[in-house]
Design an enzyme around this catalytic site. Structure first.
Site, PDB file in Angstrom:
ATOM      1  N   GLY A  40       0.859  -1.190   0.000  1.00  0.00           N
ATOM      2  CA  GLY A  40       0.000   0.000   0.000  1.00  0.00           C
ATOM      3  C   GLY A  40       0.885   1.226   0.000  1.00  0.00           C
ATOM      4  O   GLY A  40       1.738   1.370   0.858  1.00  0.00           O
ATOM      5  N   HIS A  41       0.741   2.057  -1.007  1.00  0.00           N
ATOM      6  CA  HIS A  41       1.539   3.275  -1.064  1.00  0.00           C
ATOM      7  C   HIS A  41       0.614   4.463  -0.925  1.00  0.00           C
ATOM      8  O   HIS A  41      -0.381   4.563  -1.634  1.00  0.00           O
ATOM      9  CB  HIS A  41       2.232   3.408  -2.423  1.00  0.00           C
ATOM     10  CG  HIS A  41       3.200   2.312  -2.707  1.00  0.00           C
ATOM     11  ND1 HIS A  41       4.000   1.759  -1.744  1.00  0.00           N
ATOM     12  CD2 HIS A  41       3.512   1.674  -3.853  1.00  0.00           C
ATOM     13  CE1 HIS A  41       4.753   0.834  -2.287  1.00  0.00           C
ATOM     14  NE2 HIS A  41       4.466   0.751  -3.559  1.00  0.00           N
TER      15      HIS A  41
HETATM   16  P1  IMP Z   1       1.175 -11.439   3.348  1.00  0.00           P
HETATM   17  O1  IMP Z   1       2.150 -10.741   2.452  1.00  0.00           O
HETATM   18  O2  IMP Z   1      -0.207 -10.887   3.292  1.00  0.00           O
HETATM   19  O3  IMP Z   1       1.207 -12.928   3.156  1.00  0.00           O
HETATM   20  O4  IMP Z   1       1.646 -11.196   4.861  1.00  0.00           O
HETATM   21  C1  IMP Z   1       2.868 -11.736   5.389  1.00  0.00           C
HETATM   22  C2  IMP Z   1       3.547 -10.746   6.325  1.00  0.00           C
HETATM   23  O5  IMP Z   1       4.033  -9.635   5.578  1.00  0.00           O
HETATM   24  C3  IMP Z   1       2.609 -10.149   7.387  1.00  0.00           C
HETATM   25  O6  IMP Z   1       3.335  -9.963   8.596  1.00  0.00           O
HETATM   26  C4  IMP Z   1       2.222  -8.799   6.813  1.00  0.00           C
HETATM   27  O7  IMP Z   1       1.886  -7.874   7.810  1.00  0.00           O
HETATM   28  C5  IMP Z   1       3.515  -8.419   6.109  1.00  0.00           C
HETATM   29  N1  IMP Z   1       3.293  -7.510   4.973  1.00  0.00           N
HETATM   30  C6  IMP Z   1       2.822  -7.823   3.759  1.00  0.00           C
HETATM   31  N2  IMP Z   1       2.789  -6.744   2.963  1.00  0.00           N
HETATM   32  C7  IMP Z   1       3.273  -5.728   3.683  1.00  0.00           C
HETATM   33  C8  IMP Z   1       3.526  -4.348   3.389  1.00  0.00           C
HETATM   34  O8  IMP Z   1       3.320  -3.857   2.272  1.00  0.00           O
HETATM   35  N3  IMP Z   1       4.019  -3.609   4.415  1.00  0.00           N
HETATM   36  C9  IMP Z   1       4.313  -4.147   5.632  1.00  0.00           C
HETATM   37  N4  IMP Z   1       4.105  -5.423   5.943  1.00  0.00           N
HETATM   38  C10 IMP Z   1       3.591  -6.211   4.979  1.00  0.00           C
END
Ligand code: IMP
Length: 426
Positions: A40-41
């Site tokens: 998310g940007h």
């Molecule tokens: P997933 O990418 O939804 O599978 O989540 C795996 C882990 O990566 C979790 O701890 C999320 O909170 C983290 N995560 C995924 N995308 C982001 C991001 O864009 N910013 C920060 N954390 C992220």
């Protein structure tokens, strides 16, 4: 060749979109190479807030061709929604190019992500529940659905039948879910999604090679960050793709010789969303202050981020893993009111000092931070536009971080506005 990579050096949310926005001004193409709408940007342009999840940040410049590379997993519903929102705000999205080899995130991936998390109970990974992990798992298992499958209804139906044959057993027998009807989903994709996605599908690899050979600067925009990397992150508390700079090559279809700049993005302190180790985590009033002032809530899920002091051990490791040529330091202004600022310069693991991440994860879990302390500047930095506008304490903090990481800091962000940053010449 003129390729630049922007990569997060922490656990994400470093403000990559912000820096991409600054650098994209000088680029002809901006490419996303991994991740999906778990990213998310937030961009603020003329006081208008833009929240992007899939469309590369460069879309806001008319001269930029934004490209979604083959390494990205694309939820077509989210992509179309984002295009519609941007178009309604007057942004021309017709330039957007989508790789036919990118995989789709479909509703059953999201259902599986949610159900798998609840099944894990206390051991859950705290994913964004967007279906990212299951979509990458399908890609590796070779039952994924690719963007180009949308162009061939018969093939799409057959692929959905074979993917869902096994996924439905998992949904029904393990999770007690009613399952997903492949024919119904195929019809929805064929009727509603395919005709709207088709105009954006193009030869992204060919396009990028021609651009690079013509000497046009291409910016590769990493999502998530180094320590959420499937291989190099704090496994299993990681995402399911490889955000490190090396994956830009795979996720966009270029070779190593195309890259001459890697900008590592580091927040002036540290945050993490979701579960997993966090050596410098703050559970005190300073932590609350950083959450408050830094507005540390996920762009995407609204979750409160965990916060801590800058961790130079992780930063050094990230510089190594990504071969960073420079650093952009973000959110320095969030530290404005602090009396004292700490930086973790090493880990103590059972009496042994580590300046890079210990090579075994279980040692990382036992690490105790060794801190250096600095007096805060206790002054508003948000108006600074030049190094000479910065108080001595802030310059010392920046210089200390540079020495710790071994690479120059070229950008310092001092506020959320598009122009609130300082640029230091090479
Ligand atoms: P997933 O990418 O939804 O599978 O989540 C795996 C882990 O990566 C979790 O701890 C999320 O909170 C983290 N995560 C995924 N995308 C982001 C991001 O864009 N910013 C920060 N954390 C992220």
């Amino acid at each position: 060749m003129p390729g630049s990579i922007v990569v997060g050096t922490q656990w994400g949310d470093e403000g990559k979109g912000r820096v991409v926005d600054i650098v994209a001004k000088e680029c002809a193409h901006v490419v996303r190479y991994q991740g999906g709408h778990n990213a998310g940007h937030t961009l603020v342009v003329d006081n208008e807030v833009f929240k992007l999840q899939l469309v590369p940040s460069g879309i806001l410049y008319d001269h930029v061709v934004p490209i979604i590379g083959n390494g990205v997993v694309v939820d077509p519903y989210v992509l179309l929604n984002e295009i519609e929102t941007l178009t309604a705000k007057g942004v021309d999205c017709q330039r957007l190019m989508l790789s036919p080899q990118a995989h789709l995130v479909l509703p059953y991936h999201q259902i599986l992500d949610e159900l798998a998390e609840s099944q894990l109970g206390d051991n859950k990974l705290d994913t964004t529940k967007r279906g990212i992990g299951p979509a990458y798992a399908d890609k590796a298992s070779r039952v994924g659905i690719r963007v180009e499958d949308l162009l061939d209804p018969t093939h799409l139906r057959a692929r959905l039948h074979s993917a869902l044959a096994e996924r439905n057993v998992i949904l029904r027998d393990i999770h007690g879910h009613k399952g997903v009807d492949p024919d119904q989903l195929a019809e929805e994709l064929i009727q509603d999604i395919a005709p709207r996605v088709a105009p954006y599908i193009g030869d992204t690899v060919g396009h990028l090679h021609e651009a690079l050979h013509a000497g046009q600067r291409v910016l590769f925009e990493g999502a998530q960050a180094t320590f959420l990397d499937l291989d190099h992150g704090t496994y299993p508390f990681v995402t399911s793709s490889n955000p490190v700079a090396g994956y830009a090559l795979v996720g966009a279809g270029i070779g190593p010789g195309a890259i001459d700049q890697v900008i590592g993005i580091a927040k002036a302190y540290l945050t993490r969303v979701g579960a997993g180790p966090f050596v410098t985590e703050l559970d005190d009033a300073v932590g609350e202050h950083l959450v408050d002032v830094g507005q540390e809530y996920g762009t995407n899920t609204g979750r409160r981020r965990r916060v801590g002091w800058f961790d130079a051990v992780m930063a050094r490791q990230a510089v190594r893993l990504n071969a960073c040529t420079e650093i952009a330091l973000t959110k320095l202004d969030v530290l404005d009111e602090l009396e004292t600022i700490k930086v973790c310069v090493a880990y103590d693991v059972e009496g042994e000092r580590y300046e890079y991440l210990p090579h075994l994860r279980r040692m990382h879990d036992k690490a105790v931070p060794v801190y250096a302390e600095f007096p805060g500047w206790q002054q508003d930095l948000s108006e600074a536009t030049d190094r000479k506008d910065l108080p001595r304490e802030a310059i010392e903090y920046i210089s200390f971080l540079e020495r710790q990481m071994g690479v120059p800091i070229r950008f310092v962000c001092v506020g959320p506005g598009r122009e609130q940053y300082l640029r230091f010449a090479a």
